[in-house]
Design a protein around this motif. Sequence first.
Motif, PDB file in Angstrom:
ATOM      1  N   TYR A   1       0.862  -1.179   0.000  1.00  0.00           N
ATOM      2  CA  TYR A   1       0.000   0.000   0.000  1.00  0.00           C
ATOM      3  C   TYR A   1       0.902   1.234   0.000  1.00  0.00           C
ATOM      4  CZ  TYR A   1      -3.308  -3.558   1.471  1.00  0.00           C
ATOM      5  OH  TYR A   1      -4.074  -4.692   1.545  1.00  0.00           O
TER       6      TYR A   1
ATOM      7  N   GLY B   1      -5.255  -7.640   5.222  1.00  0.00           N
ATOM      8  CA  GLY B   1      -5.613  -7.522   3.816  1.00  0.00           C
ATOM      9  C   GLY B   1      -5.614  -8.870   3.122  1.00  0.00           C
TER      10      GLY B   1
ATOM     11  N   THR C   1     -18.638  -6.072  -3.406  1.00  0.00           N
ATOM     12  CA  THR C   1     -17.310  -6.567  -3.051  1.00  0.00           C
ATOM     13  C   THR C   1     -16.217  -5.922  -3.892  1.00  0.00           C
ATOM     14  OG1 THR C   1     -18.274  -8.698  -2.412  1.00  0.00           O
ATOM     15  CG2 THR C   1     -15.906  -8.644  -2.765  1.00  0.00           C
TER      16      THR C   1
ATOM     17  N   GLY D   1     -16.020  -2.386  -2.791  1.00  0.00           N
ATOM     18  CA  GLY D   1     -15.492  -2.353  -1.436  1.00  0.00           C
ATOM     19  C   GLY D   1     -14.021  -2.708  -1.361  1.00  0.00           C
ATOM     20  N   ALA D   2     -13.549  -3.577  -2.269  1.00  0.00           N
ATOM     21  CA  ALA D   2     -12.131  -3.956  -2.270  1.00  0.00           C
ATOM     22  C   ALA D   2     -11.247  -2.749  -2.582  1.00  0.00           C
ATOM     23  CB  ALA D   2     -11.894  -5.073  -3.285  1.00  0.00           C
TER      24      ALA D   2
ATOM     25  N   THR E   1     -12.958 -13.198   0.582  1.00  0.00           N
ATOM     26  CA  THR E   1     -13.715 -12.715  -0.568  1.00  0.00           C
ATOM     27  C   THR E   1     -13.664 -13.712  -1.717  1.00  0.00           C
ATOM     28  OG1 THR E   1     -13.246 -10.428   0.052  1.00  0.00           O
ATOM     29  CG2 THR E   1     -13.948 -10.824  -2.220  1.00  0.00           C
TER      30      THR E   1
ATOM     31  N   HIS F   1     -11.317  -0.457   0.463  1.00  0.00           N
ATOM     32  CA  HIS F   1     -10.458  -0.986   1.525  1.00  0.00           C
ATOM     33  C   HIS F   1      -8.982  -0.738   1.210  1.00  0.00           C
ATOM     34  CE1 HIS F   1      -7.903  -4.350   3.014  1.00  0.00           C
ATOM     35  NE2 HIS F   1      -8.477  -4.039   4.150  1.00  0.00           N
TER      36      HIS F   1
ATOM     37  N   LEU G   1      -8.730 -10.847   4.238  1.00  0.00           N
ATOM     38  CA  LEU G   1      -9.940 -10.336   3.607  1.00  0.00           C
ATOM     39  C   LEU G   1     -10.032 -10.807   2.162  1.00  0.00           C
ATOM     40  CD1 LEU G   1     -12.445  -8.493   3.726  1.00  0.00           C
ATOM     41  CD2 LEU G   1     -10.991  -6.616   2.964  1.00  0.00           C
TER      42      LEU G   1
ATOM     43  N   LYS H   1      -6.402   1.840   3.293  1.00  0.00           N
ATOM     44  CA  LYS H   1      -5.146   1.395   3.892  1.00  0.00           C
ATOM     45  C   LYS H   1      -3.972   2.224   3.378  1.00  0.00           C
ATOM     46  CE  LYS H   1      -4.137  -2.857   4.727  1.00  0.00           C
ATOM     47  NZ  LYS H   1      -4.048  -2.801   6.197  1.00  0.00           N
TER      48      LYS H   1
END
Length: 215
Positions: A97, A173, A151, A154-155, A180, A158, A176, A162
């Motif tokens: 990230y 991460g 999803t 939302g991914a 998913t 997210h 998750l 981060k």
Amino acid sequence: MSTLVEDDTIPFGLEHQNNKTLPHPYVTMCHIGFRSAALLVYFLCGLFSDSYITNFVVIVLLLSVDFWTVKNITGRLMVGLRWWNYIDDEGKSHWVYESKKGASQNMVNSTEVKIFWAGLISFPAIWGIIFIIKLFSLQFKWVLLISIAATLNGANLHGYLKCRFGKNNENFGTSLTNVTSSFFRQQVLQNMTNLMNTTTSPQSTTQMNPNHNIV
């Protein structure tokens, strides 16, 4: 945090910016356009086609294009953020990230930043509301599609949160993403099984009662 690969064409954080209101108008349009198109097709698909499969495929394609565009292009150019994944020599998956630092932070256009975050946050919320409505109204055939939309949107949310607020919780991460992926596989298999059963049921009934018209 791992370093970038050496063959990056443009070093991250050094993209040219100018003083226009929207330095990247086409990128900004794509950031909002693809996800808006997916939502619009979802609401209006019944006017153009009664085929659930056709509508499903078109909407998922738009969502996939939006996911790739937001993850790889709009986040980097509009807000100076990027998240990505690589596999090391030992076969371990790592999530990275990144965010612009120092003087390069001032190169980000404030108008584009507002548009980016508004689109990034609002659409997952909209899909989430639709999911709740369809779930409680027992319209289960749309639940899978809405789950995919929520999803994918939302991914990206997210990942960029981060990048913006914290980049150290790599295991979260990874977990998750694994959850998913498992959810997607399970829902797709279940949906395809239901479609196959729905298609074959009328044929089976006809074959089991060949003499129903004989007096």
